[in-house]
Design an enzyme around this catalytic site. Sequence first.
Site, short mmCIF file in Angstrom:
data_model
loop_
_atom_site.label_atom_id
_atom_site.label_comp_id
_atom_site.label_asym_id
_atom_site.label_seq_id
_atom_site.Cartn_x
_atom_site.Cartn_y
_atom_site.Cartn_z
N THR A 175 0.86 -1.18 0.00
CA THR A 175 0.00 0.00 0.00
C THR A 175 0.90 1.23 0.00
O THR A 175 1.01 1.92 1.01
CB THR A 175 -0.91 0.03 1.25
OG1 THR A 175 -0.08 -0.16 2.40
CG2 THR A 175 -1.98 -1.02 1.21
N CYS A 202 7.40 2.52 7.79
CA CYS A 202 6.12 2.68 8.49
C CYS A 202 5.87 4.03 9.15
O CYS A 202 4.81 4.62 8.98
CB CYS A 202 5.98 1.58 9.54
SG CYS A 202 5.87 -0.04 8.79
C1 UDX Z 1 7.81 -0.11 13.19
C2 UDX Z 1 7.00 -0.51 14.42
O1 UDX Z 1 7.89 -0.66 15.53
C3 UDX Z 1 6.25 -1.82 14.16
O2 UDX Z 1 5.41 -2.11 15.27
C4 UDX Z 1 5.38 -1.66 12.91
O3 UDX Z 1 4.71 -2.88 12.61
C5 UDX Z 1 6.25 -1.25 11.74
O4 UDX Z 1 6.96 -0.05 12.06
P1 UDX Z 1 10.14 -0.80 12.11
O5 UDX Z 1 9.88 0.29 11.13
O6 UDX Z 1 10.60 -2.13 11.63
O7 UDX Z 1 8.83 -1.08 12.99
O8 UDX Z 1 11.28 -0.28 13.10
P2 UDX Z 1 11.37 0.35 14.55
O9 UDX Z 1 12.21 -0.52 15.38
O10 UDX Z 1 10.06 0.74 15.09
O11 UDX Z 1 12.22 1.67 14.25
C6 UDX Z 1 11.76 2.70 13.39
C7 UDX Z 1 12.76 3.82 13.32
O12 UDX Z 1 12.83 4.54 14.56
C8 UDX Z 1 14.19 3.35 13.02
O13 UDX Z 1 14.81 4.24 12.12
C9 UDX Z 1 14.86 3.40 14.38
O14 UDX Z 1 16.25 3.55 14.29
C10 UDX Z 1 14.19 4.63 14.99
N1 UDX Z 1 14.20 4.66 16.46
C11 UDX Z 1 13.58 3.67 17.16
C12 UDX Z 1 14.80 5.73 17.13
O15 UDX Z 1 15.35 6.63 16.50
N2 UDX Z 1 14.76 5.75 18.51
C13 UDX Z 1 14.14 4.79 19.24
O16 UDX Z 1 14.13 4.89 20.48
C14 UDX Z 1 13.54 3.70 18.54
#
Ligand code: UDX
Length: 470
Positions: free
Chosen positions: A95, A280
């Site tokens: 999507t 996401c």
């Molecule tokens: C996210 C959601 O966590 C998940 O539940 C949903 O289904 C899909 O989107 P994802 O995109 O795989 O998962 O990664 P995530 O671990 O959530 O991190 C997203 C971004 O935030 C990354 O770039 C990560 O480095 C950043 N991040 C995460 C931070 O900068 N600080 C944090 O404390 C946590």
Amino acid sequence: MAPIEVKKIVCIGAGYVGGPTCAVVALKCPHIQVTIVDVNQSRIDAWNDPDFNLPIYEPGLVDVVKGCRGRNLFFSTEVDKGIAEADLIFVSVNTPTKKSGLGAGFAADLNYIELATRRIAEVSTSSKIVVEKSTVPCRTAESMRTILEANAKPGCRFDILSNPEFLAEGTAIEDLFAPDRVLIGSLQSQEGLDACAALANVYANWIPKERILTVGLWSSELSKLAANAMLAQRISSVNMLSAICEATGANVDEVAYAVGKDSRVGPKFLKASVGFGGSCFQKYSLNLVYLARSLNLEEVARYWYAVVEANDYQKNRFAKKVVDTLFNTITGKKIAVLGFAFKADTGDTRESPAIDLINHFLSERARVTVYDPEVQESQIMLDLTDYGAKPAEPIQKAVTVCPSALEACKGADAIVVVTEWKEFVNLDWQSIHDTMNKPAFIFDGRNILKRQELKNIGFKVVSIGTGDRL
Ligand code: UDX
Ligand code: ADP
């Protein structure tokens, strides 16, 4: 009435969500036949690869597929056959965000969902439970139902469920084995509740009943957008505090630690960074903005838009800091970028902050070297070219992808850590320092490095959210 028993599942879409999710369903439910179908032949071939070179890198995924492929897990391009045979259909197609037309840049493009739904109506000769697994805007199930009912063959009924996936990349298998919750949304009619119970029974093969939450259809659809937007909002909040820390001498990691100790806030997702990336957070926050706007809730839209604006601001602020610190010019200087994936333990680069940062450096006419342990050179070049900026030099000339961190840092003026890969913490920093131009700068966009040790070697270290002077 006896509960509906699910014997055959088909998953339409063998991507990041459908592939791992349904592979785990197959592993945990040996009595259910699971077929994952996709129109993309090369993707299906990779899922069927005899040496298990799967199309997606996820720790533990190969073992899951080894455990059940050919037993009760099948990958195929025969979409129609898969649909016709199944009792339950997961719709797990892409999507993407619309690139043109109404809602461009914000709204989800539901074309793939619609095409898959029409296919289901066309080829089904028996009743089906249709499960929205892809993340969709609130009330998409209604459109799906309208399409299905308008095209259904006599005697076929379709019950639609929403069952959003909350797995995070890098921990997908762990998240699927032991999720915080499984969310199933259904209409509250008897048929809706029966379909909901049938899917809940599938998950109950390995997930404790109290973690399987059942709610209304619209709440379930909205919860996925809400969960992502709220996680993104936490990161933007801590990143906005990091700017105050830098200006005041406070330390953002200490502030996050202190705030996170309040059990009402909790410690997770409070790590300040160069900005969030991934497929996401930005996408679903913008979907929410679009939804609010289309409901004439402009203030609500503005609130969620600020989360994304703050993220852009953080990325720009960091890039600008690199330039400012390097005496206001990086023209002709060599910047080594460590990490290109949007986070550690994944090869995924979608919306990675590295893409924005490198483009910023290129616009300042720097030369950039990149090292990432998982991302292929072709992907890096593709992402940088697709960005659409017009750098002074062709990207192939200005950017070099290196086979190791050591190689990337050789002769550099500055190192910029963008992804929190563990291997960056314990590199041979002394040897790296020896090869660099002096003063040797390190910009730690993830606050993972051992700051004092690096300073002792002679590096000038710049972290996120610390007021420390160089
Ligand atoms: C996210 C959601 O966590 C998940 O539940 C949903 O289904 C899909 O989107 P994802 O995109 O795989 O998962 O990664 P995530 O671990 O959530 O991190 C997203 C971004 O935030 C990354 O770039 C990560 O480095 C950043 N991040 C995460 C931070 O900068 N600080 C944090 O404390 C946590
Ligand atoms: P996600 O991250 O949501 O899983 P991906 O883009 O990784 O998204 O995967 C979605 C998959 O769905 C793609 O491999 C695409 O080929 C497939 N797909 C899209 N539409 C259809 C369709 N109508 N029938 C079968 N597969 C489809």
